[in-house]
Design a protein around this motif. Structure first.
Motif, PDB file in Angstrom:
ATOM      1  N   SER A 147      -6.536 -23.513  19.510  1.00 34.16           N
ATOM      2  CA  SER A 147      -5.999 -24.528  18.529  1.00 34.16           C
ATOM      3  C   SER A 147      -5.626 -23.861  17.308  1.00 34.16           C
ATOM      4  N   PRO A 148      -4.263 -23.765  16.785  1.00 39.28           N
ATOM      5  CA  PRO A 148      -4.199 -23.015  15.518  1.00 39.28           C
ATOM      6  C   PRO A 148      -4.844 -23.367  14.328  1.00 39.28           C
ATOM      7  N   ARG A 149      -5.304 -24.691  14.280  1.00 43.42           N
ATOM      8  CA  ARG A 149      -6.227 -24.825  13.194  1.00 43.42           C
ATOM      9  C   ARG A 149      -7.439 -24.249  13.272  1.00 43.42           C
ATOM     10  N   LYS A 150      -8.111 -24.187  14.330  1.00 46.36           N
ATOM     11  CA  LYS A 150      -9.446 -23.390  14.679  1.00 46.36           C
ATOM     12  C   LYS A 150      -9.046 -21.945  14.507  1.00 46.36           C
ATOM     13  N   PHE A 151      -8.215 -21.493  14.924  1.00 46.78           N
ATOM     14  CA  PHE A 151      -7.792 -19.989  14.846  1.00 46.78           C
ATOM     15  C   PHE A 151      -7.782 -19.505  13.288  1.00 46.78           C
ATOM     16  N   LEU A 152      -6.967 -20.574  12.325  1.00 50.92           N
ATOM     17  CA  LEU A 152      -6.973 -20.182  10.905  1.00 50.92           C
ATOM     18  C   LEU A 152      -8.260 -20.382  10.307  1.00 50.92           C
ATOM     19  N   GLU A 153      -8.995 -21.529  10.652  1.00 49.89           N
ATOM     20  CA  GLU A 153     -10.231 -21.827   9.927  1.00 49.89           C
ATOM     21  C   GLU A 153     -11.362 -20.631  10.360  1.00 49.89           C
ATOM     22  N   SER A 154     -11.050 -19.966  11.523  1.00 48.23           N
ATOM     23  CA  SER A 154     -12.269 -18.865  11.698  1.00 48.23           C
ATOM     24  C   SER A 154     -11.751 -17.487  11.397  1.00 48.23           C
ATOM     25  N   PHE A 155     -10.836 -17.259  10.266  1.00 45.17           N
ATOM     26  CA  PHE A 155     -10.579 -16.032   9.896  1.00 45.17           C
ATOM     27  C   PHE A 155     -11.717 -15.344   9.120  1.00 45.17           C
ATOM     28  N   ARG A 156     -11.729 -14.147   9.284  1.00 45.43           N
ATOM     29  CA  ARG A 156     -12.704 -13.361   8.647  1.00 45.43           C
ATOM     30  C   ARG A 156     -12.015 -12.748   7.612  1.00 45.43           C
ATOM     31  N   THR A 157     -12.795 -12.666   6.588  1.00 51.79           N
ATOM     32  CA  THR A 157     -12.063 -12.067   5.091  1.00 51.79           C
ATOM     33  C   THR A 157     -12.948 -11.053   4.548  1.00 51.79           C
ATOM     34  N   SER A 158     -12.325 -10.060   3.801  1.00 52.45           N
ATOM     35  CA  SER A 158     -12.940  -8.859   3.140  1.00 52.45           C
ATOM     36  C   SER A 158     -12.216  -8.944   1.700  1.00 52.45           C
ATOM     37  N   VAL A 159     -13.336  -8.551   0.678  1.00 48.76           N
ATOM     38  CA  VAL A 159     -12.833  -8.476  -0.622  1.00 48.76           C
ATOM     39  C   VAL A 159     -13.227  -7.116  -1.300  1.00 48.76           C
ATOM     40  N   GLY A 160     -12.548  -6.385  -2.103  1.00 52.42           N
ATOM     41  CA  GLY A 160     -13.435  -5.125  -2.759  1.00 52.42           C
ATOM     42  C   GLY A 160     -12.530  -4.288  -3.639  1.00 52.42           C
ATOM     43  N   CYS A 161     -12.890  -3.117  -3.926  1.00 49.11           N
ATOM     44  CA  CYS A 161     -12.514  -2.430  -5.130  1.00 49.11           C
ATOM     45  C   CYS A 161     -12.823  -0.963  -4.738  1.00 49.11           C
ATOM     46  N   GLY A 162     -12.026  -0.124  -5.637  1.00 47.66           N
ATOM     47  CA  GLY A 162     -12.230   1.183  -4.962  1.00 47.66           C
ATOM     48  C   GLY A 162     -11.244   2.054  -5.901  1.00 47.66           C
ATOM     49  N   PHE A 163     -11.212   3.316  -5.581  1.00 39.55           N
ATOM     50  CA  PHE A 163     -10.512   4.737  -6.068  1.00 39.55           C
ATOM     51  C   PHE A 163      -9.815   5.045  -5.107  1.00 39.55           C
ATOM     52  N   VAL A 164      -8.674   5.550  -5.351  1.00 42.68           N
ATOM     53  CA  VAL A 164      -7.741   6.364  -4.746  1.00 42.68           C
ATOM     54  C   VAL A 164      -7.426   7.823  -5.290  1.00 42.68           C
ATOM     55  N   VAL A 165      -7.671   8.577  -4.144  1.00 42.05           N
ATOM     56  CA  VAL A 165      -7.541   9.980  -4.833  1.00 42.05           C
ATOM     57  C   VAL A 165      -6.484  10.590  -3.642  1.00 42.05           C
ATOM     58  N   PRO A 166      -5.198  10.784  -4.253  1.00 44.05           N
ATOM     59  CA  PRO A 166      -4.346  11.524  -3.430  1.00 44.05           C
ATOM     60  C   PRO A 166      -4.335  13.129  -3.408  1.00 44.05           C
ATOM     61  N   THR A 167      -4.196  13.574  -2.162  1.00 41.94           N
ATOM     62  CA  THR A 167      -4.086  15.129  -2.280  1.00 41.94           C
ATOM     63  C   THR A 167      -2.854  15.510  -1.222  1.00 41.94           C
ATOM     64  N   ARG A 168      -2.862  16.868  -1.334  1.00 40.80           N
ATOM     65  CA  ARG A 168      -1.515  17.109  -0.693  1.00 40.80           C
ATOM     66  C   ARG A 168      -1.674  16.904   0.903  1.00 40.80           C
ATOM     67  N   LEU A 169      -2.691  16.799   1.627  1.00 40.68           N
ATOM     68  CA  LEU A 169      -2.889  16.685   2.875  1.00 40.68           C
ATOM     69  C   LEU A 169      -3.148  15.240   3.343  1.00 40.68           C
ATOM     70  N   PHE A 170      -4.095  14.525   2.495  1.00 38.28           N
ATOM     71  CA  PHE A 170      -4.350  13.192   2.690  1.00 38.28           C
ATOM     72  C   PHE A 170      -4.592  12.344   1.598  1.00 38.28           C
ATOM     73  N   ARG A 171      -4.883  10.945   1.869  1.00 42.53           N
ATOM     74  CA  ARG A 171      -5.088  10.185   0.654  1.00 42.53           C
ATOM     75  C   ARG A 171      -6.743   9.702   0.949  1.00 42.53           C
ATOM     76  N   LEU A 172      -7.612   9.810   0.128  1.00 45.32           N
ATOM     77  CA  LEU A 172      -8.905   9.348   0.252  1.00 45.32           C
ATOM     78  C   LEU A 172      -8.981   8.236  -0.588  1.00 45.32           C
ATOM     79  N   GLU A 173      -9.685   7.458  -0.085  1.00 42.03           N
ATOM     80  CA  GLU A 173     -10.076   5.916  -0.779  1.00 42.03           C
ATOM     81  C   GLU A 173     -11.302   5.794  -0.543  1.00 42.03           C
TER      82      GLU A 173
END
Length: 186
Positions: A147-173
């Motif tokens: 059921s599309p309605r049940k599918f949408l109603e059972s979404f899992r959610t996350s919220v948050g905050c943080g810092f992003v540190v870019p380097t030459r080799l990778f991006r650290l979050e």
């Protein structure tokens, strides 16, 4: 397997602030006559979870911050191995994550420069984000119970905050996430 992925960034013009938005969806079905009665191959299914950055990688419909890798979606009771050993010390070890044939995820991320000049000069910036997603099993005649309605109603959610540190080799979050299940009451 079909996947759909749309992303956009909306710059605001101050402190390098930008709103990043995205939505991803995917579906997988086995080939052949009576394909809805057959199971889809396990390696081709969608497994939600993991801490890949949906802003900088093409994680597609599998990325959802704040949940362990393959930590969301349909499960089945864990089967005993040939030697009969199951680790009962962890409640999550009693279930096998079997993945879904349909996956949908969405995210919003507001990134911005921090007010300290040294951090700005080194590209270190902050962000706040929200993500939501869900998977569903459709094969083996499970589409009859979808059921599309049940599918949408059972979404899992996350919220948050943080810092992003870019380097030459990778991006650290470095982020702090809160994940939850939204319950709709009518």
């Amino acid at each position: 397997m079909q996947e759909f992925d749309v992303r956009c960034a909306i710059p605001f013009g101050f402190y390098n602030t930008a709103l990043n938005l995205g939505i991803s969806a995917g579906a997988v079905f086995p080939w052949g006559h009576g394909f809805m009665n057959k199971p889809s191959p396990l390696p081709e299914r969608f497994y939600l979870g993991g801490d890949f950055s949906p802003v900088c990688t093409l994680g597609g419909p599998i990325t959802l911050w704040g949940f362990k890798t393959r930590g969301l979606g349909p499960t089945e009771p864990r089967r005993r191995s040939r030697d009969g050993i199951i680790d009962d010390s962890d409640d999550s070890s009693r279930w096998d994550f079997i993945g879904g044939d349909l996956a949908v995820t969405a995210f919003a991320d507001l990134s911005f420069d921090l007010p300290i000049r040294w951090l700005r000069d080194h590209g270190i910036h902050g962000h706040v984000f929200a993500g939501a997603g869900n998977t569903a099993k459709l094969t083996q005649n499970e589409y009859k119970h979808f059921s599309p309605r049940k599918f949408l109603e059972s979404f899992r959610t996350s919220v948050g905050c943080g810092f992003v540190v870019p380097t030459r080799l990778f991006r650290l979050e470095v982020s702090l996430c809160f994940s939850f299940f939204i319950v709709y009451i009518n």
